[in-house]
Design a protein around this motif. Structure first.
Motif, PDB file in Angstrom:
ATOM      1  N   UNK A 151       7.268 -27.511  18.945  1.00 25.70           N
ATOM      2  CA  UNK A 151       6.361 -28.158  19.543  1.00 25.70           C
ATOM      3  C   UNK A 151       6.097 -29.659  19.119  1.00 25.70           C
ATOM      4  N   UNK A 152       6.297 -29.584  17.606  1.00 22.94           N
ATOM      5  CA  UNK A 152       5.961 -31.139  17.103  1.00 22.94           C
ATOM      6  C   UNK A 152       7.212 -32.174  17.296  1.00 22.94           C
ATOM      7  N   UNK A 153       8.454 -31.399  16.884  1.00 26.44           N
ATOM      8  CA  UNK A 153       9.726 -32.200  16.785  1.00 26.44           C
ATOM      9  C   UNK A 153      10.661 -32.371  18.083  1.00 26.44           C
ATOM     10  N   UNK A 154      10.637 -31.437  19.128  1.00 24.08           N
ATOM     11  CA  UNK A 154      11.354 -31.464  20.099  1.00 24.08           C
ATOM     12  C   UNK A 154      10.751 -32.126  21.358  1.00 24.08           C
ATOM     13  N   UNK A 155      11.514 -32.883  21.899  1.00 27.09           N
ATOM     14  CA  UNK A 155      11.280 -33.558  23.392  1.00 27.09           C
ATOM     15  C   UNK A 155      11.569 -32.767  24.708  1.00 27.09           C
ATOM     16  N   UNK A 156      11.824 -31.431  24.370  1.00 24.54           N
ATOM     17  CA  UNK A 156      12.229 -30.804  25.664  1.00 24.54           C
ATOM     18  C   UNK A 156      11.284 -29.633  26.004  1.00 24.54           C
ATOM     19  N   UNK A 157      11.010 -29.462  27.227  1.00 27.25           N
ATOM     20  CA  UNK A 157       9.879 -28.626  27.502  1.00 27.25           C
ATOM     21  C   UNK A 157      10.118 -26.930  26.953  1.00 27.25           C
ATOM     22  N   UNK A 158       9.078 -26.604  26.597  1.00 29.43           N
ATOM     23  CA  UNK A 158       9.159 -25.284  26.018  1.00 29.43           C
ATOM     24  C   UNK A 158       8.378 -24.146  26.687  1.00 29.43           C
ATOM     25  N   UNK A 159       9.136 -23.156  27.314  1.00 24.08           N
ATOM     26  CA  UNK A 159       8.552 -22.021  27.888  1.00 24.08           C
ATOM     27  C   UNK A 159       8.133 -20.963  26.741  1.00 24.08           C
ATOM     28  N   UNK A 160       6.755 -20.755  26.715  1.00 19.40           N
ATOM     29  CA  UNK A 160       6.215 -19.935  25.636  1.00 19.40           C
ATOM     30  C   UNK A 160       5.738 -18.780  26.160  1.00 19.40           C
ATOM     31  N   UNK A 161       6.304 -17.296  25.882  1.00 19.17           N
ATOM     32  CA  UNK A 161       5.867 -16.073  26.343  1.00 19.17           C
ATOM     33  C   UNK A 161       5.120 -15.465  25.122  1.00 19.17           C
ATOM     34  N   UNK A 162       4.079 -14.720  25.516  1.00 21.82           N
ATOM     35  CA  UNK A 162       3.151 -13.972  24.728  1.00 21.82           C
ATOM     36  C   UNK A 162       3.518 -12.584  24.723  1.00 21.82           C
ATOM     37  N   UNK A 195      13.148 -21.350  25.855  1.00 18.36           N
ATOM     38  CA  UNK A 195      12.492 -20.211  26.166  1.00 18.36           C
ATOM     39  C   UNK A 195      12.214 -19.594  25.018  1.00 18.36           C
ATOM     40  N   UNK A 196      11.120 -19.066  24.536  1.00 21.87           N
ATOM     41  CA  UNK A 196      10.879 -18.129  23.197  1.00 21.87           C
ATOM     42  C   UNK A 196       9.571 -17.831  23.126  1.00 21.87           C
ATOM     43  N   UNK A 226      19.775 -26.422  32.436  1.00 25.29           N
ATOM     44  CA  UNK A 226      20.481 -25.777  31.461  1.00 25.29           C
ATOM     45  C   UNK A 226      19.192 -25.224  30.270  1.00 25.29           C
ATOM     46  N   UNK A 227      19.364 -24.029  30.084  1.00 21.80           N
ATOM     47  CA  UNK A 227      18.161 -23.617  29.246  1.00 21.80           C
ATOM     48  C   UNK A 227      18.836 -22.739  28.023  1.00 21.80           C
ATOM     49  N   UNK A 228      17.856 -22.694  26.962  1.00 25.35           N
ATOM     50  CA  UNK A 228      18.217 -22.085  25.695  1.00 25.35           C
ATOM     51  C   UNK A 228      17.393 -21.161  25.395  1.00 25.35           C
ATOM     52  N   UNK A 229      17.654 -19.944  25.255  1.00 20.94           N
ATOM     53  CA  UNK A 229      16.912 -18.787  25.056  1.00 20.94           C
ATOM     54  C   UNK A 229      16.757 -18.333  23.587  1.00 20.94           C
ATOM     55  N   UNK A 230      15.783 -18.491  22.813  1.00 20.38           N
ATOM     56  CA  UNK A 230      15.621 -18.348  21.499  1.00 20.38           C
ATOM     57  C   UNK A 230      15.227 -16.614  21.129  1.00 20.38           C
ATOM     58  N   UNK A 231      15.964 -15.872  20.870  1.00 24.45           N
ATOM     59  CA  UNK A 231      15.966 -14.258  20.989  1.00 24.45           C
ATOM     60  C   UNK A 231      15.983 -14.172  19.475  1.00 24.45           C
ATOM     61  N   UNK A 232      14.853 -13.123  19.161  1.00 22.16           N
ATOM     62  CA  UNK A 232      14.906 -12.633  17.630  1.00 22.16           C
ATOM     63  C   UNK A 232      14.698 -11.074  17.868  1.00 22.16           C
TER      64      UNK A 232
END
Length: 555
Positions: free
Chosen positions: A544-555, A522-523, A437-443
């Protein structure tokens, strides 16, 4: 003065003018380095091994396609301007007769090789026709067959390359087994390198089949299995636009040579031709936002998205979480793992600790049934990771020292990896996760669209459930910010849950992830100015500091 004498005097004046132009052309040639010499048919015939000839009869010959002469190639420039005063009488008589008769010039005789012509008889007629501004001249044509593309703009120095190509084709006969093949290059001595590859291919084929393999069969195999895959990658990615006046074979050789050097330097076997071409893109496109997505667009729909994974390992216990996560991805993607252990000195590289890291890496990969190798490198951690990342599709890294709050965050080594890396990163704060289950942070930013690209792939290929989160904490973001996501996901027939928040993204993003049982966020990477990131705060740094969930970082 009689008309014939008058016309002859005018012709002499024209000759003097033509001689002056010839002198100017030769001066300019010394400056530009572009030869004004006519080509010698005899030299061309010898170098290109011309044999078969066919009578073509009377034809209209384009004057700008006449590039040489049989026997008189030193008497005229490339544009058939006279180079010597001793030609004045004959040139002027022909010109006077042409003007006086008020008729067309008699047909010349010419040899045709490729798209180029060589005058056998009628050099003066060609010279006069060009000075008169004619576009073509009649001529009896004899065509010599050649498999070498010879065009009207060929230069004398090009003949060396053409001759090498002719010898290469004569040896390999690849133009017979693979019609319409084009292995043109722009510099000499390149066909020796191609022959080396073919001979290696021949040796391998003989070892496998335990029988003699003709060089022409080896050439065909080399062309199909080695040349074509990389050539198609070069063509599909449009790499030639970064290298004007070069050919696909030029780039093929450049990549082949540099890949071998990289393998030696890095200690990795670089199997992906796509990764090799990325080295060129790295210099040309500078990996602006969106370049990774564009480079992987074809693989996205025809193959796996992540075929090479970079896994930096410190050797400490917690760093092995990154390898566990990489193994999960590798099994899904049929990927190869590239472990990386960075030390401070050469002595450290040979220490028992370093060798222990390598042994554990090799054993873990073997037990998981995943192909992998680990390189031990010396130097700055950030620099080495970013350098090696170019050869892979994704960096999977354990996060142990995330960026802090405030201005000190700008000095964070981890932040520098995110900023400088040309590849996306997957950060592992705790244990590995299955990405159900993934969450996409979209701005709406370009980096967020990169994350949408990956999220859609996971939803389609991994069957990952998707939640789309947008925080309206910026004046530029409106309630319809997710419309782009909806259209994109609808196009790919992917369903998702949508959450729009009027609270700040920094804290609400983590809360949303926790409440929705998310195991991957994902963000996009860093956006906005550094001052905004320092004083307002960065949602990415906070996660990155507070979450214990893997983060997929796109540049």
């Amino acid at each position: 003065m009689f008309p014939d004498q008058y016309n002859f005097q005018l012709a002499i004046n024209d000759f003097q003018s033509a001689r002056l132009k010839a002198g100017i052309q030769e001066v300019l040639a010394r400056i530009t380095g572009k030869s004004t010499q006519l080509l010698s048919y005899e030299e061309v015939a010898e170098k290109l091994k011309l044999r078969s000839r066919t009578e073509r009869g009377i034809q209209h010959i384009p004057l700008n396609a006449i590039v040489g002469s049989v026997g008189r190639y030193t008497d005229f420039t490339r544009t058939f301007l006279p180079r010597s005063d001793k030609d004045r009488e004959r040139w002027s008589r022909v010109k006077a007769a042409f003007v006086g008769s008020n008729a067309s010039l008699p047909p010349i005789e010419a040899y045709k090789v490729g798209e180029a012509y060589f005058v056998v008889d009628g050099n003066h007629r060609v010279s006069i026709a060009r000075q008169e501004g004619l576009l073509s001249i009649e001529g009896r044509v004899i065509e010599f067959k050649t498999d070498i593309p010879l065009t009207p703009n060929v230069q004398p120095d090009d003949l060396i390359i053409k001759a090498e190509y002719a010898e290469f084709l004569d040896t390999t006969r690849i133009h017979e087994s693979r019609p319409n093949v084009d292995l043109s290059v722009t510099s000499c001595c390149q066909y020796e390198k191609l022959m080396e590859q073919i001979q290696i291919c021949q040796y391998v084929m003989q070892e496998e089949r335990r029988q003699e393999i003709p060089i022409r069969d080896a050439a065909a195999n080399w062309y199909d299995t080695i040349y074509i895959p990389l050539a198609e990658a070069i063509r599909d990615r449009g790499l030639l636009r970064w290298f004007p006046n070069r050919t696909i074979t030029d780039l093929f050789l450049w990549i082949s040579e540099n890949r071998a050097a990289l393998e030696k330097e890095l200690g990795w076997e670089i199997q992906s031709d796509i990764a090799a071409t990325d080295l060129i893109l790295e210099e040309s496109a500078k990996s602006e936002p969106g370049s990774w997505r564009k480079a992987h667009m074809v693989a996205r729909y025809t193959d796996h998205l992540f075929t090479d994974l970079l896994v930096p390992l410190s050797g400490f216990k917690e760093s092995w979480d990154a390898l566990d996560q990489a193994l999960i991805i590798a099994k899904h993607e049929n990927a190869k793992l590239h472990g990386l252990h960075i030390v401070e000195t050469i002595d450290d590289a040979h220490s028992s600790d370093s060798l222990g890291v390598k042994a554990r890496f090799d054993q873990t990969c073997a037990e998981a049934g995943v192909e992998g190798n680990l390189a031990i490198d010396v130097g700055d951690i950030t620099t080495r990771i970013c350098e090696r990342a170019v050869l892979t599709d994704l960096i999977v890294v354990k996060i142990t020292n995330p960026p802090t709050a405030g201005i000190s965050a700008l000095q964070s080594p981890f932040r520098k990896i995110i900023e400088k890396s040309s590849r996306p990163l997957l950060t592992i704060p705790e244990e590995a996760r299955p990405f159900k289950r993934a969450l996409l942070a979209f701005d709406g930013s370009d980096r967020a669209k990169e994350a949408l690209f990956v999220a859609t792939y996971l939803a389609e290929m991994w069957k990952t459930e998707l939640v789309v989160f947008t925080a309206l904490d910026s004046p530029q973001l409106k309630a319809d910010a997710q419309d782009h996501v909806r259209r994109y996901l609808d196009l790919h027939e992917v369903e998702a849950e949508y959450i729009v928040s009027d609270r700040g993204a920094t804290e609400h993003l983590k809360q949303t992830a926790d409440e929705n049982n998310i195991d991957l966020v994902l963000m996009g990477g860093y956006g906005g100015s550094k001052l905004q990131q320092v004083f307002i705060g960065s949602a990415l740094d906070y996660m990155l500091r507070e979450s214990n969930i893997p983060i997929f970082i796109c540049r």
